[in-house]
Design a protein around this motif. Structure first.
Motif, PDB file in Angstrom:
ATOM      1  N   ASP B 117      -5.616   4.927  32.032  1.00 59.35           N
ATOM      2  CA  ASP B 117      -5.857   3.424  32.615  1.00 59.35           C
ATOM      3  C   ASP B 117      -4.826   3.631  33.627  1.00 59.35           C
ATOM      4  N   LEU B 118      -3.031   4.021  33.342  1.00 62.00           N
ATOM      5  CA  LEU B 118      -2.247   3.954  34.070  1.00 62.00           C
ATOM      6  C   LEU B 118      -2.648   4.779  35.685  1.00 62.00           C
ATOM      7  N   PHE B 119      -3.267   5.999  35.181  1.00 64.42           N
ATOM      8  CA  PHE B 119      -3.187   7.033  36.280  1.00 64.42           C
ATOM      9  C   PHE B 119      -4.229   6.668  36.775  1.00 64.42           C
ATOM     10  N   ILE B 120      -5.435   5.866  36.730  1.00 63.97           N
ATOM     11  CA  ILE B 120      -5.714   5.827  38.354  1.00 63.97           C
ATOM     12  C   ILE B 120      -5.758   4.784  38.838  1.00 63.97           C
ATOM     13  N   GLY B 121      -5.575   3.256  37.680  1.00 64.21           N
ATOM     14  CA  GLY B 121      -5.257   2.563  38.146  1.00 64.21           C
ATOM     15  C   GLY B 121      -3.887   2.528  39.203  1.00 64.21           C
ATOM     16  N   VAL B 122      -3.219   3.259  38.739  1.00 65.97           N
ATOM     17  CA  VAL B 122      -1.937   3.492  40.020  1.00 65.97           C
ATOM     18  C   VAL B 122      -2.269   4.279  40.974  1.00 65.97           C
ATOM     19  N   LEU B 123      -2.442   4.837  41.267  1.00 70.36           N
ATOM     20  CA  LEU B 123      -3.417   6.026  42.300  1.00 70.36           C
ATOM     21  C   LEU B 123      -4.196   5.062  42.529  1.00 70.36           C
ATOM     22  N   ALA B 182      -4.988  -1.333  38.504  1.00 64.05           N
ATOM     23  CA  ALA B 182      -5.095  -1.229  39.752  1.00 64.05           C
ATOM     24  C   ALA B 182      -4.825  -2.527  40.812  1.00 64.05           C
ATOM     25  N   ARG B 183      -5.580  -3.574  39.943  1.00 67.70           N
ATOM     26  CA  ARG B 183      -5.281  -4.948  40.728  1.00 67.70           C
ATOM     27  C   ARG B 183      -3.782  -5.387  40.499  1.00 67.70           C
ATOM     28  N   LEU B 184      -3.327  -4.692  39.638  1.00 66.61           N
ATOM     29  CA  LEU B 184      -2.095  -5.433  39.729  1.00 66.61           C
ATOM     30  C   LEU B 184      -0.369  -4.549  40.324  1.00 66.61           C
ATOM     31  N   VAL B 185      -1.379  -3.052  40.473  1.00 60.92           N
ATOM     32  CA  VAL B 185      -0.155  -2.060  41.070  1.00 60.92           C
ATOM     33  C   VAL B 185      -0.530  -2.530  42.654  1.00 60.92           C
ATOM     34  N   ARG B 186      -1.627  -2.793  42.885  1.00 64.03           N
ATOM     35  CA  ARG B 186      -2.238  -2.939  44.180  1.00 64.03           C
ATOM     36  C   ARG B 186      -1.126  -4.629  45.060  1.00 64.03           C
ATOM     37  N   GLY B 187      -1.490  -4.951  43.851  1.00 69.21           N
ATOM     38  CA  GLY B 187      -0.796  -6.428  44.425  1.00 69.21           C
ATOM     39  C   GLY B 187       0.816  -6.227  44.636  1.00 69.21           C
ATOM     40  N   GLN B 188       1.088  -5.311  43.789  1.00 76.59           N
ATOM     41  CA  GLN B 188       2.656  -5.353  44.065  1.00 76.59           C
ATOM     42  C   GLN B 188       3.304  -4.620  44.649  1.00 76.59           C
ATOM     43  N   VAL B 189       2.293  -3.396  45.178  1.00 78.73           N
ATOM     44  CA  VAL B 189       2.406  -3.125  46.196  1.00 78.73           C
ATOM     45  C   VAL B 189       2.992  -3.807  47.514  1.00 78.73           C
TER      46      VAL B 189
END
Lengths: 315, 306, 337
Positions: B117-123, B182-189
């Protein structure tokens, strides 16, 4: 507003279509057909069966037929008990499951809000510690562990609630639903309690609470008029996931308590690999959940005047 | 008055004195670790998890039995004893061995699913957030559609169709599991990429990859770590749930979910150990990860920082 | 005649690290229709002092350790909670710094004004609504009949602060405590809000305690000024006294760090080097001694006593002591560049 609702409805339809197609593709990707595992059937019967389930037609045509049937609300016929349609099963099971689910939702949200509120107001005092301990238990004990425990102690040992069969009439049924409802509600209850507590603490730290106090309002009035409403808003946002949790939880609870709801049919259909029932129930529940989420969003927009529906969320 | 005159001598002030930095400088992770150590909730979680991991590794190994060895004749449904520490089940299998073997399965599935999850989500989230504009729009629409799918139902559907096994479960759990990340990382970025230090790096001529790995990802680590910690128990719970429904790992492999399922008969009989041990350690695992997650959130939440 | 008198107020916060002595012996009085400005940098204890008057400091961890706050001859530190609820809002109104967060986002502005009226003055709903509309008109919000039904997010920043003033003044309080009322606003809006406050004060004869770090606002609004530093008042006097005849090195520093029109652009703005004392373990002497260029040994050892410069002007500084050297002989620059 209208544009937003329209957009959301479109998204809803796309998601529904996606899940229907996904189930279709998945179910048809299994090698052979649903009857290969059975005892050798006479050629004639097999042909008739295949015709009945449209399995003799080419795949694209099957797909179109399937989507057409879905659009008219026809979910097909059970493979293992061919004289029953999936719609009939849902009609039988849904009132039971819905009742159980609703009771659990009511318990989880009402009790959760009250418990979270008390915990927040009594932060770091004994009441808070006890409530948070219960919440931790709720998160750590899965319903399929709590269910058997309640059954064993409250049902068999202390005989507080009947177990054996499903009663008649609203109140007749009620005593049978108490234990399963509690088992189903426990984890969601813990989630609501925790969320409500942190949301309350958040709100209590806001400047407008100080404004309300500076107006000279007594604590109870500040709590009811200024804190509660604002603290409940985040809780509403998890109602969607909460309902999902309760619905999926009902699969195991209905299995444990032998309750004749949709969950029980579903679990049975999984173990007998009754594909049309699996497909039907999945699509029915998905539709229900997607609709629920849609309504939760609408309600959210109504209770929080800051949210203008249709505006993009930030972050 | 009674004050001696020398007290009215002017005292020279030294410039270094009042601008001195009193605290020693510590790196971000040192600081996180330091604060986590004083957070009892997080530490309790960490200790519980460490002990569980230890037992999962050595538990099956220190026992004299195997998880599949049956003894239908003499050792059915034995109470816990010095011979069988957690008793035996209806097939005469050692519950102690099976419990810790189940712990292995749970932890492997939980951690592997969370990592994927982490890998796909972060990417995915990283690209969507960083590219922004049209790319972001399309990528997030896809997430929105998938988001509507009920998690466990999709997993059940996949498991009905696919060959059962640990890998299958992990795949099924990650099919929709990465959305959150993915949602979290996108928001943060999105939030971070317009901040001054990223602009500064850009004006200094840093390329995209550099900015991603040196600036954006380290600064999103906090919330990601918290979500990661919470997604492990979610996967562990899902596995147990599915195994309970008969969709998880297949016999004779032991999983806490299947063990609880097999033990349902004890509602009518008195072999409490068969239900108790797998349930207790499943609960303890969920508790441990949730406590660690809570603790990390307290520690990593900038609002709480003092 | 004094509406409010504060004597020897001590306020502390109990934190994990120990007792933070935020206010350490503050005295002042407030006359009817007067504006008293309490000036100081952040952490000087000015907001805590203001909030203590209406007992709004969060407790725990905050507590009033000693002192009395006389309002109408009643000691507000002693009255029971119920009575306090009736003084807050109806006798003493408050407005806060950030109008963006000080209004409840999910309640209409009208309801937020009506609340106090219904609670304190037992107004009926219709009556309260009329008064709310009237208040909005008084504070200069156009179209009040419509605006009264709107939510805070539909107001602009300046209008929200006007709404805050309407809430605070709805019950005709005798004292208005304004805690940095213009800090969060645009400069042009600041002037409007200050004008509004002055205007309303003239009409209603309300006394105002103005908490600010902005000397421009002080010059505009106040008749009297109390300068706070490190939890104590270091100098107090009329506006003229403070701006033109100040006696305390800290006040000089404050005055000098104001940017001036006649300053050359190349000149850097001046500041007082160092930072305020740690109130966890406050210095036993003058709190400013560490940063004071004139500091003498005695300053580090003992708290200076009050020196009366005139009837209206008092200062707490060892330089006033007859044994101390004259300031003009000490050729030091208080500010660093």
């Amino acid at each position: 507003m209208l544009r937003y609702v329209g957009g959301r409805l479109l998204l809803l339809l796309i998601t529904l279509w996606l899940i229907s197609t996904m189930t279709f593709v998945l179910m048809h990707s299994i090698p052979g057909d649903p009857f290969t595992s059975e005892k050798k059937l006479p050629e004639q019967t097999l042909k008739a069966l295949k015709a009945k389930y449209n399995l003799d037609k080419p795949l694209p045509q099957q797909y179109l037929l399937y989507i057409k049937n879905l659009a008219t609300g026809d979910l097909g016929i059970s493979i293992k008990t061919p004289n029953r349609t999936v719609n009939e099963m849902l009609e039988d099971g849904f009132p039971v499951s819905a009742r159980l689910g609703l009771q659990a939702i009511v318990i989880a949200s009402l009790a959760g809000i009250v418990m979270g509120m008390i915990a927040a107001v009594r932060q770091n005092r004994p009441a808070d510690m006890i409530l948070m301990f219960i919440a931790v238990l709720g998160i750590s004990i899965p319903s399929f562990v709590l269910g058997p425990l309640l059954q064993k102690y409250f049902g068999l040992k202390w005989e507080l609630f009947p177990l054996a069969q499903w009663g008649d009439g609203f109140w007749g049924e009620f005593k049978f639903t108490v234990l399963p409802s509690i088992a189903l509600a426990f984890t969601p209850l813990a989630l609501v309690t925790r969320l409500m507590r942190s949301s309350m603490l958040d709100v209590l730290g806001n400047d407008y609470i100080r404004t309300a106090q500076a107006k000279g309002l007594p604590p109870l009035r500040v709590l009811t008029r200024h804190t509660l409403r604002n603290a409940i808003i985040p809780v509403v946002t998890i109602m969607g996931p909460l309902v999902v949790g309760i619905l999926t939880g009902s699969f195991v609870i209905e299995k444990i308590f032998s309750i004749p709801g949709i969950g029980k049919y579903f679990v049975e259909s999984i173990s007998t690999r009754d594909f049309s029932v699996i497909m039907g129930v999945t699509i029915f529940y998905s539709g229900l959940l997607i609709l629920m989420n849609f309504f939760v969003d609408l309600v959210y927009g109504l209770i929080d005047p800051r949210i203008k529906l249709g505006e993009k969320e930030a972050g | 008055m009674g004050i001696p005159a020398h007290k009215f001598q002017r005292v020279e002030r030294k410039a270094e004195q009042y601008e001195a930095i009193r605290r020693p400088s510590v790196s971000y992770w040192q600081d996180v670790w330091r604060r986590l150590r004083s957070n009892w909730l997080g530490m309790t979680g960490l200790i519980i998890i460490s002990l569980l991991v230890l037992m999962a590794v050595i538990g099956p190994w220190i026992s004299d039995y195997t998880y599949y060895e049956q003894n239908l004749l003499e050792e059915k449904n034995l109470e816990p004893s010095s011979e069988h520490w957690f008793g035996t089940d209806d097939l005469g299998r050692d519950v102690f061995t099976r419990t810790w073997y189940g712990a292995r399965i749970s932890l492997i599935i939980g951690i592997a699913a969370a990592m994927i999850d982490l890998f796909i989500g972060v990417l995915y989230g990283g690209i969507a957030g960083y590219k922004g504009g049209r790319t972001d729009e399309v990528m997030m629409r896809i997430v929105d559609v998938l988001w509507g799918l009920p998690y466990l139902l999709v997993v059940i559907l996949l498991l009905v169709v696919l060959e059962p096994g640990i890998t299958t479960i992990i795949i099924a759990l990650t099919v929709t599991g990465w959305l959150n990340m993915a949602r979290l990382v996108r928001g943060q970025v999105l939030q971070l990429k317009n901040q001054e230090y990223v602009l500064a790096a850009r004006t200094l001529g840093a390329n995209t990859k550099w900015i991603m790995f040196k600036h954006l990802i380290p600064n999103t680590m906090g919330p990601i770590l918290v979500l990661l910690t919470f997604s492990i128990p979610q996967a562990i719970f899902a596995e147990a749930f599915l195994s309970f429904l008969g969709l998880g790992v297949q016999a004779p492999i032991a999983s806490w979910g299947t063990m609880v399922d097999d033990a349902l008969v004890v509602i009518l009989s008195d072999e409490w150990w068969r239900l108790f041990f797998p349930s207790f350690f499943l609960g303890l695992t969920l508790l441990g990860f949730n406590a660690l997650g809570d603790g990390l959130r307290d520690v990593l939440d900038p609002k709480m920082r003092k | 005649m004094a509406v409010l008198e504060v004597h020897g107020l001590h306020v502390s916060f109990d934190t994990y690290n120990g007792e933070v002595k935020a206010v350490r012996g503050v005295n002042f009085s407030l006359d009817k229709g007067e504006t008293l400005a309490i000036v100081g940098e952040s952490g000087s204890g000015k907001s805590v002092t203001a909030q203590s008057i209406v007992r709004l400091i969060p407790s725990p961890p905050g507590r009033i350790k000693a002192g009395e706050i006389l309002f109408d001859g009643k000691d507000l530190t002693q009255v029971d909670k119920k009575e306090m609820y009736h003084i807050r809002g109806s006798e003493i109104g408050m407005i806060f710094q950030d109008p963006m967060t000080s209004l409840n986002p999910t309640m209409t502005v009208g309801k937020q004004i009506m609340e106090g009226l219904i609670w304190h003055q037992s107004y009926g709903k219709v009556q309260a609504l009329q008064r709310a509309v009237e208040m909005l008109r008084i504070v200069g919000i156009p179209n009040p009949e419509k605006r009264v039904y709107q939510y805070p997010h539909q107001y602009s920043g300046g209008m929200r602060q006007r709404a805050m003033i309407a809430i605070a003044l709805a019950c005709n309080p005798r004292i208005l405590i304004a805690d940095e009322p213009t800090t969060a606003l645009d400069v042009t809006i600041q002037a409007q809000i200050l004008d509004l406050m002055k205007d309303l004060q003239e009409k209603t004869e309300t006394s105002i305690i103005l908490i600010t770090h902005d000397l421009g606002v002080v010059a505009e609004m106040a008749q009297r000024v109390a300068v706070m530093y490190g939890g104590t008042i270091v100098e107090t006097g009329g506006v003229e006294d403070i701006f033109h005849r100040s006696r305390h090195p800290y006040t000089w520093g404050l005055m000098k760090s104001l940017p001036r029109m006649d300053q050359k652009q190349e000149d850097e703005l001046e500041s007082i080097p160092g930072s305020p004392p740690d109130l966890l373990s406050p210095p036993q002497g003058c709190p400013f001694a560490d940063r004071c260029p004139y500091a003498m040994q005695i300053c580090h050892e003992e708290m200076p006593e009050q020196t009366k410069v005139s009837d209206s002007h008092q200062v707490f500084c060892w330089l006033e002591h007859p044994a101390a050297p004259k300031v003009n002989d000490l050729k030091v620059n208080i500010l660093s560049k």
